[in-house]
Design an enzyme around this catalytic site. Sequence first.
Site, short mmCIF file in Angstrom:
data_model
loop_
_atom_site.label_atom_id
_atom_site.label_comp_id
_atom_site.label_asym_id
_atom_site.label_seq_id
_atom_site.Cartn_x
_atom_site.Cartn_y
_atom_site.Cartn_z
N GLU A 206 0.80 -1.23 0.00
CA GLU A 206 0.00 0.00 0.00
C GLU A 206 0.84 1.28 0.00
O GLU A 206 0.79 2.07 0.96
CB GLU A 206 -0.96 0.02 1.19
CG GLU A 206 -1.98 -1.09 1.17
CD GLU A 206 -3.13 -0.88 2.17
OE1 GLU A 206 -3.15 0.18 2.83
OE2 GLU A 206 -3.99 -1.75 2.26
N GLU A 390 -5.30 -8.81 0.85
CA GLU A 390 -6.00 -8.44 2.10
C GLU A 390 -7.47 -8.26 1.78
O GLU A 390 -7.82 -7.71 0.73
CB GLU A 390 -5.48 -7.12 2.69
CG GLU A 390 -4.10 -7.19 3.27
CD GLU A 390 -3.63 -5.86 3.84
OE1 GLU A 390 -4.46 -5.02 4.23
OE2 GLU A 390 -2.40 -5.67 3.88
C1 GCO Z 1 -3.14 -2.31 5.08
C2 GCO Z 1 -2.91 -2.77 6.11
C3 GCO Z 1 -3.29 -3.39 7.31
C4 GCO Z 1 -4.45 -2.84 8.05
C5 GCO Z 1 -5.75 -3.25 7.44
C6 GCO Z 1 -6.94 -2.78 8.23
O1 GCO Z 1 -2.30 -2.84 4.31
O2 GCO Z 1 -3.93 -1.44 5.01
O3 GCO Z 1 -2.16 -3.76 5.54
O4 GCO Z 1 -2.10 -3.15 7.96
O5 GCO Z 1 -4.38 -3.28 9.34
O6 GCO Z 1 -5.84 -2.73 6.19
O7 GCO Z 1 -6.95 -1.41 8.29
#
Ligand code: GCO
Length: 479
Positions: A206, A390
């Site tokens: 990200e 994710e």
């Molecule tokens: C992300 C994050 C996570 C967060 C999840 C929830 O990549 O955004 O990898 O670290 O914890 O998205 O907010």
Amino acid sequence: MTHPIDRRTVLLGGGAVVLASALAACAPARPPEPTPSGPTPSGPTFPRGFTWGVATSAFQVEGSTTVDGRGPSIWDTFAAEPGHIDGGATGDPAADHYRRWSSDLDLLVTLGIPAYRFSVAWPRIQPTGSGATNQRGIDFYRRLVDGLLDRGIHPAITLYHWDLPQPLQDAGGWAARDTAQRFADYAGIVVDALHDVDATWLTINEPKTTAYVGYAGTEHAPGLGDPDAGVAAVHHQLLAHGLATQAFRASGAVGRIGLALNLLPVYPVGASTKPATRVDAVENRMFLDPVLLGSYPDDAIGDLNGQLHVDAARFADLVQDGDLATISTPCDVLGVNYYGVAMIDERGDYVNAYPTSAAGWQQIHAAGLYDLLTRLRDDYPNLPVVHITENGIPDDETHPGLEDDARIEFLRSHLEQAARAIEAGVDLRGYYAWSFLDNFEWARGLRQRWGLVNVDFTTQARTPKSSAHWYSRTIAATG
Ligand code: GCO
């Protein structure tokens, strides 16, 4: 009205950070036409060999932030400053995974989870972000990877999940070009140490969140609040990704490599679609286009509603000859972190049309996943294999506990859309639920729980929630 400052609802406006979510709560919004759904599958079906996993990241679960030679990261610094993290939580002990990794991997086996996505903490490998390797850091990840392989679990290794060594931040962090080269050196060290492992590698997780929320915004580390630094951080993270991909190829490592982008379909609300198109440039194409097409979109930066209001000439100067060729070094995999959608009104503001979760920035619309995946296939001819790296939802704060039916419904509905996308020809090969364990949820500290497995942060006891059992049964049934 008070509205929480949420990390994915910041727009960069005229040098200041405008909180669109504050407007979102007031604005009337009409949901868009439903996505044509086609036949609804009776139960999602997935191809043989589909990868099923759960995900974590180092700073969120490991704890032990000062042991075995680990140096400080920007998140240690940021969390230590009062007021940044709900409840004053820090990275210690988080979920104490650094010490409990072996029993945690046993729990993956008990739950029948075939793949585990975790991240490597750069400050464990190079405590100051450059120079000599800290062997104890390497040894930890070697043990973790061997522990996974011994248990028959596939490792998905993220090289950077936001824990930049603090000395690099002191030299400018991702706003400085040199950090990209430092990252390539670090990536080379880790890849060399694990070159024999048939892993899925993700360079950067990200880059958008780091750039927009940590550099342009103030809610994540390093909390600069400087939009020009934000777009510099976009470019330098993408350059770092390209350089690390080249280092991976040069090393002859087995396995495959890509990066993880948080993407979201952007739908217009109202008659004019133009502001939504510009927001799409900011949210999605600013990252997809350089990586997959070798160019930046021309509509992300400017003075119009929905654009990044930063100095376009200054950004153009950062992009040196050859950078885009480096950034678009072919990848084997695109990781997609999918949480929800953005609805954009005629003023270019983010509004709510679908239910939000306890994370106010998360607007839930499962069919958006189908729209996103088919759009990637249609717009990017060189799209590599896709993994959802994710996908998840926090616990309902009014009914916390082990009976997390809302999470089951979230996962079920998103898997249904993932299966639809595969039927429609998208080459989707894997899915990682976020998250394996309750953990340190950045500015929300330990209070917002995203785990399929509950963690009692006093005793560190792990207890699978209903969703963990459901996910386990789902994998067994499809696998
Ligand atoms: C992300 C994050 C996570 C967060 C999840 C929830 O990549 O955004 O990898 O670290 O914890 O998205 O907010």
